[in-house]
Write a protein that holds these residues in place. Structure first.
Motif, PDB file in Angstrom:
ATOM      1  N   MET A 248       0.848  -1.200   0.000  1.00 39.47           N
ATOM      2  CA  MET A 248       0.000   0.000   0.000  1.00 39.47           C
ATOM      3  C   MET A 248       0.882   1.248   0.000  1.00 39.47           C
ATOM      4  O   MET A 248       0.680   2.181  -0.770  1.00 39.47           O
ATOM      5  N   PHE A 249       1.918   1.258   0.846  1.00 37.50           N
ATOM      6  CA  PHE A 249       2.791   2.426   0.955  1.00 37.50           C
ATOM      7  C   PHE A 249       3.537   2.679  -0.356  1.00 37.50           C
ATOM      8  O   PHE A 249       3.524   3.781  -0.894  1.00 37.50           O
ATOM      9  N   LEU A 250       4.180   1.639  -0.888  1.00 33.38           N
ATOM     10  CA  LEU A 250       5.020   1.809  -2.084  1.00 33.38           C
ATOM     11  C   LEU A 250       4.205   2.263  -3.294  1.00 33.38           C
ATOM     12  O   LEU A 250       4.714   2.982  -4.155  1.00 33.38           O
ATOM     13  N   THR A 251       2.940   1.883  -3.327  1.00 34.35           N
ATOM     14  CA  THR A 251       2.120   2.273  -4.476  1.00 34.35           C
ATOM     15  C   THR A 251       1.522   3.674  -4.323  1.00 34.35           C
ATOM     16  O   THR A 251       0.755   4.124  -5.169  1.00 34.35           O
ATOM     17  N   GLY A 277       6.732  -6.869   6.128  1.00 35.67           N
ATOM     18  CA  GLY A 277       6.661  -6.282   4.789  1.00 35.67           C
ATOM     19  C   GLY A 277       8.034  -5.891   4.267  1.00 35.67           C
ATOM     20  O   GLY A 277       8.266  -5.891   3.052  1.00 35.67           O
ATOM     21  N   LEU A 278       8.944  -5.565   5.172  1.00 35.67           N
ATOM     22  CA  LEU A 278      10.296  -5.163   4.753  1.00 35.67           C
ATOM     23  C   LEU A 278      11.059  -6.353   4.194  1.00 35.67           C
ATOM     24  O   LEU A 278      11.683  -6.277   3.133  1.00 35.67           O
ATOM     25  N   VAL A 279      11.001  -7.469   4.928  1.00 38.93           N
ATOM     26  CA  VAL A 279      11.720  -8.677   4.510  1.00 38.93           C
ATOM     27  C   VAL A 279      11.200  -9.130   3.140  1.00 38.93           C
ATOM     28  O   VAL A 279      11.970  -9.454   2.231  1.00 38.93           O
ATOM     29  N   LEU A 285      11.462  -7.119  -4.615  1.00 42.93           N
ATOM     30  CA  LEU A 285      11.823  -5.965  -5.448  1.00 42.93           C
ATOM     31  C   LEU A 285      13.278  -5.972  -5.925  1.00 42.93           C
ATOM     32  O   LEU A 285      13.695  -5.095  -6.662  1.00 42.93           O
ATOM     33  N   LYS A 286      14.034  -6.968  -5.457  1.00 45.93           N
ATOM     34  CA  LYS A 286      15.455  -7.047  -5.819  1.00 45.93           C
ATOM     35  C   LYS A 286      15.719  -6.908  -7.323  1.00 45.93           C
ATOM     36  O   LYS A 286      16.635  -6.212  -7.732  1.00 45.93           O
ATOM     37  N   GLU A 289      15.804  -2.653 -11.097  1.00 47.88           N
ATOM     38  CA  GLU A 289      17.043  -1.871 -11.029  1.00 47.88           C
ATOM     39  C   GLU A 289      16.839  -0.446 -10.523  1.00 47.88           C
ATOM     40  O   GLU A 289      17.739   0.143  -9.936  1.00 47.88           O
ATOM     41  N   GLU A 290      15.660   0.117 -10.795  1.00 51.62           N
ATOM     42  CA  GLU A 290      15.433   1.521 -10.395  1.00 51.62           C
ATOM     43  C   GLU A 290      15.216   1.674  -8.895  1.00 51.62           C
ATOM     44  O   GLU A 290      15.108   2.783  -8.383  1.00 51.62           O
ATOM     45  N   ILE A 291      15.113   0.547  -8.191  1.00 52.44           N
ATOM     46  CA  ILE A 291      14.943   0.606  -6.732  1.00 52.44           C
ATOM     47  C   ILE A 291      16.298   0.317  -6.092  1.00 52.44           C
ATOM     48  O   ILE A 291      16.963  -0.656  -6.435  1.00 52.44           O
ATOM     49  N   GLY A 292      16.721   1.196  -5.183  1.00 45.34           N
ATOM     50  CA  GLY A 292      18.012   1.004  -4.514  1.00 45.34           C
ATOM     51  C   GLY A 292      17.824   0.268  -3.197  1.00 45.34           C
ATOM     52  O   GLY A 292      16.944   0.617  -2.409  1.00 45.34           O
ATOM     53  N   ILE A 293      18.630  -0.760  -2.967  1.00 46.26           N
ATOM     54  CA  ILE A 293      18.588  -1.452  -1.669  1.00 46.26           C
ATOM     55  C   ILE A 293      19.988  -1.342  -1.057  1.00 46.26           C
ATOM     56  O   ILE A 293      20.958  -1.867  -1.601  1.00 46.26           O
TER      57      ILE A 293
END
Length: 322
Positions: A248-251, A277-279, A285-286, A289-293
């Motif tokens: 919900m948050f990410l969207t 939800g974090l785990v 989402l790994k 590429e546009e998401i940084g972890i």
């Protein structure tokens, strides 16, 4: 370096020696504890005797520390310990770049700099990507640096507001049974976010920005059904979100917005049997590429050096119990 496994370092002044060795020679003692080499000091000269391997990293360590001192950088015990760790891998020269740039300054004018290589990677990832996860132990500056960058983005006009949120897990997200108005109910959970804001903007400016809606601080439940454009949004303590809340948050991500999600996977306070939800997000989402972890480790802890030791001890205990 001269022969006979000795290393000589010339100091520009006695004052430089004092800065290098720290108050009551504290830094010198930290260095001596980590090496078998012997360190002698004579007025404006430093001599080190030991094996070639030891001399190699000690030469780099003293070079780097002296460069920092000569550039008016105020060394702390934490900096010296980190420099020792890096010098042993011949990486201490990376510190010179680290301490050069200021990300911002506090409202009292004190420069805010990154303190570790992990933090530098985190800051540059946030600058480059629209969604960034900062995952790792307490004391690594995950939330603090995200708030600092949010304030910079607001001041520079890249975003129109800052939205800070945390899951109110202790009250089961319902908050309804707590007395008092929303602000009073929410404040205890969000205290760390206020602390970071106060440091950068000062309490008066924070109060004004909250009043004008430039900064919004709310529990995660209040994000539902909204799309956030031109905002810098920080979700703190994200290990305590459920997978549904995280999605919900990410969207909520709107145009011209940035999101930073911070959390510590070892501090999950969700009811037993509830997935974090974090785990889950980290795994799912790994591939994007546009998401940084960005993952922090013990080396990135910038609190008291004891905090680092405590984290390592708990980690070892967990590993030995499998």
């Amino acid at each position: 370096m001269d022969n006979g496994n000795r290393l000589k370092i010339t100091l520009n002044s006695v004052a430089e020696g004092l800065a290098l060795f720290g108050p009551q020679d504290k830094f010198l003692r930290l260095i001596e504890k980590e090496t078998n080499a012997t360190i002698y000091t004579r007025e404006a000269e430093l001599a080190v005797q030991g094996s070639p391997e030891e001399l190699r990293w000690l030469e780099q360590l003293f070079d780097v520390l002296l460069t920092l001192i000569r550039n008016q950088y105020p060394l702390t015990e934490r900096d010296v310990l980190y420099a020792i760790e890096l010098a042993k891998e011949m990486k201490a020269d990376q510190l010179l770049d680290l301490f050069k740039g200021e990300i911002a300054s506090t409202y009292r004018g004190k420069p805010i700099r990154v303190k570790t290589i992990g933090q530098r990677h985190y800051v540059s990832t946030i600058r480059k990507k629209d969604i960034v996860f900062g995952i790792g132990p307490a004391g690594t500056g995950k939330t603090y640096l995200a708030v600092v960058l949010a304030v910079v983005a607001l001041k520079e006009g890249h975003v129109k507001r800052i939205v800070l949120t945390r899951p109110a897990v202790e009250a089961g997200e319902s908050l309804g049974f707590l007395p008092g108005d929303l602000q009073e109910k929410v404040d205890p959970y969000l205290r760390p976010l206020y602390d970071a804001l106060n440091d950068v903007l000062g309490p008066e400016q924070v109060a004004k920005s909250l009043e004008r809606g430039l900064i919004e601080i709310a529990p995660l439940a209040y994000m539902r059904g909204r799309t956030l454009d031109d905002s810098f949004i920080i979700l703190d303590e994200a290990q305590n979100t459920t997978p549904e809340q995280m999605k919900m948050f990410l969207t909520r991500l709107g145009f011209g917005s940035k999101m930073v999600v911070t959390g510590d996977k070892t501090q999950i306070d969700l009811p037993r049997g509830t997935r974090s939800g974090l785990v889950e997000a980290e795994r799912i989402l790994k591939p994007i590429e546009e998401i940084g972890i960005v993952r922090f480790d013990e080396q990135d802890v910038v609190r008291h050096s004891l905090v680092q030791k405590i984290i390592v001890a708990y980690q070892q205990e967990k590993e030995s119990n499998g």
